[in-house]
Scaffold this active site. Structure first.
Site, PDB file in Angstrom:
ATOM      1  N   TYR A 109       0.051  -0.908  -0.089  1.00  0.00           N
ATOM      2  CA  TYR A 109      -0.019   0.223  -0.045  1.00  0.00           C
ATOM      3  C   TYR A 109       0.829   1.610   0.297  1.00  0.00           C
ATOM      4  O   TYR A 109       2.082   1.597   1.017  1.00  0.00           O
ATOM      5  CB  TYR A 109      -0.639   0.086   1.284  1.00  0.00           C
ATOM      6  CG  TYR A 109      -1.902   1.225   1.562  1.00  0.00           C
ATOM      7  CD1 TYR A 109      -2.674   1.681   1.368  1.00  0.00           C
ATOM      8  CD2 TYR A 109      -1.255   2.557   2.192  1.00  0.00           C
ATOM      9  CE1 TYR A 109      -4.000   2.365   1.226  1.00  0.00           C
ATOM     10  CE2 TYR A 109      -1.559   3.670   1.994  1.00  0.00           C
ATOM     11  CZ  TYR A 109      -3.217   3.956   1.348  1.00  0.00           C
ATOM     12  OH  TYR A 109      -4.281   4.467   1.559  1.00  0.00           O
ATOM     13  N   GLU A 197      -3.480   8.006  -4.138  1.00  0.00           N
ATOM     14  CA  GLU A 197      -3.629   6.357  -3.535  1.00  0.00           C
ATOM     15  C   GLU A 197      -3.204   5.119  -4.587  1.00  0.00           C
ATOM     16  O   GLU A 197      -3.227   5.467  -5.580  1.00  0.00           O
ATOM     17  CB  GLU A 197      -4.774   5.833  -3.051  1.00  0.00           C
ATOM     18  CG  GLU A 197      -4.388   4.861  -2.235  1.00  0.00           C
ATOM     19  CD  GLU A 197      -6.033   4.058  -1.731  1.00  0.00           C
ATOM     20  OE1 GLU A 197      -6.401   4.379  -0.276  1.00  0.00           O
ATOM     21  OE2 GLU A 197      -7.124   4.320  -2.346  1.00  0.00           O
TER      22      GLU A 197
END
Ligand code: GDP
Ligand code: MN
Length: 389
Positions: A109, A197
């Site tokens: 992530y 993101e």
């Protein structure tokens, strides 16, 4: 404002952030053609909506032939995809991103976001990629790494190394991460982003880093100086009531409850929502009609509230300072004449021309419930919205 994955990936490519090769299509014939253009024997089809969680909801599909791609595209295009982030009604699929498949060794992530608390851009990273990052943060906070970027110094090499070591990368991957994070930071600043993101950022079987997903949220207040990005807006993905409100210069935000609120002044609107909650209710929206409201704008505001099928009662709370209460009453009456009203309306008017406003409402034959003060109004509207019995 949010961008689609394919739009975000175009930007990634411009900033040298590696992404899979892909083609965006909006018909099933083009989906099959895209597979042939890309070549190979397997393809990933990804529904383009402004919500994550598509993988678990059937919005990310692997296919083995162009024919199968056409079948899946036919199924997805024009339908609505419901994910854990989309809301119960889901979002319409207007386009698909067809990509070459990636062989995944690890999912990481990585994001950059504007952190208001520290007034800086934060990079957040975790080895637990591909998953719901909120759950990782809640259950295993030690697995979340973050670095704060000093606005004057910018991203520093030691900060990249710290994240890279924390993610367990080797030296070649560290170098790739350095280029990737540099591009990400420049993109973030150039685009006036609020969030960029990558989840997952993949380490491929060959050991390379590649952004498998891409999500960009832009700062609405900066769109005036980002016409090229503003042009990427997809109205089909946005709340139609919020768009309508914007067209009438009303500050409206859709919420989950069943009590419609029409208030003047943002502070009073917040206080009104608090009071509704305090009395056991849940607001369906935030709505500030503003200080200089006209009868026509009040009418639009009221119609907007009534257009939400979840609304079981409406609370009108006006403190007439600059705005006159009789004008508010006229707007309400005008709206009800045009669209009718099938739910109870509780009205609390206070200040300039309040008696005239209440008199107008009384004469109109509208079945409004009046309240002497805000607390009483909240109490009455919660009772009115509750199912009988
Ligand atoms: P999201 O669920 O909306 O966040 O969509 P993502 O783009 O993140 O895709 C969800 C999941 O699908 C990823 O975490 C991967 O596990 C899987 N996925 C997406 N593309 C590929 C691919 O090219 N190959 C493989 N094996 N899995 C993929
Ligand atoms: Mn994702």
């Amino acid at each position: 404002m949010n961008l689609h994955e394919y739009q975000s990936k175009h930007l990634f490519h411009k900033y040298h952030i590696p992404v899979p090769r892909g083609v965006t299509v909006s018909t099933s014939a083009d989906a099959a053609a895209a597979c042939r253009t890309l070549g190979g024997t397997r393809w990933v089809i990804k529904a383009q909506i402004h919500a994550g969680g598509r993988g678990k909801a059937g919005g990310v599909v692997l296919v083995d032939s162009p024919e199968q791609a056409a079948v899946e595209a036919q199924r997805l295009l024009g339908s609505r995809l419901v994910t854990r982030q989309s809301g119960p009604a889901g979002l319409p699929i207007g386009s698909l991103l067809i990509e070459e498949p990636t062989v995944i060794a690890r999912e990481i992530y990585l994001s950059a976001l504007m952190d208001r608390a520290s007034a800086a851009v934060l990079f957040i990273a975790s080895q637990a990629g591909g998953m719901d990052i909120e759950a990782v943060a809640a259950q295993t906070p030690e697995r979340i790494l973050s670095i704060r970027i000093h606005p004057a110094a910018g991203l520093q090499p030691f900060q990249v190394r710290r994240l890279g070591f924390g993610l367990g990368l080797n030296s070649a991957q560290l170098q790739a991460l350095s280029g990737l994070m540099g591009g990400l930071y420049r993109l973030f600043m150039d685009c006036d982003a609020g969030l960029v993101e990558i989840n997952p950022l993949v380490i491929t079987a060959a050991g390379d880093l590649i952004a498998l997903d891409a999500k960009i949220n832009l700062d609405d207040n900066a769109l005036a100086r980002q016409p090229n990005l503003e042009a990427l807006r997809d109205h089909s993905q946005e709340d139609p009531r919020e768009a309508q409100a914007k067209a009438h210069e009303l500050s409206y935000i859709s919420l989950d409850g069943n009590i419609g609120c029409m208030v003047n002044g943002a502070g009073l609107a917040m206080a009104t929502m608090d009071l509704v909650q305090l009395h056991g209710g849940a607001p369906a929206n935030f709505l500030d009609v503003g200080g200089g409201a006209t009868a026509a704008r009040v009418a639009e505001a009221f119609k907007l509230i009534l257009s939400d099928p979840r609304v079981k009662a409406v609370l009108v709370n006006i403190f007439g300072g600059i705005v006159r209460c009789d004008l508010i009453a006229e707007g309400i009456i005008q709206a009800v004449r045009e669209v009718g009203v099938g739910v109870p309306v509780v009205v609390r008017l206070e200040g300039t021309n309040a008696p005239q406003g209440l008199a107008l409402l009384a004469q109109s034959g509208l079945a409004v419930i009046t309240a002497a003060n805000l607390s009483e109004a909240a109490d009455k509207v919660v009772a009115a919205a509750a199912p009988a019995g």
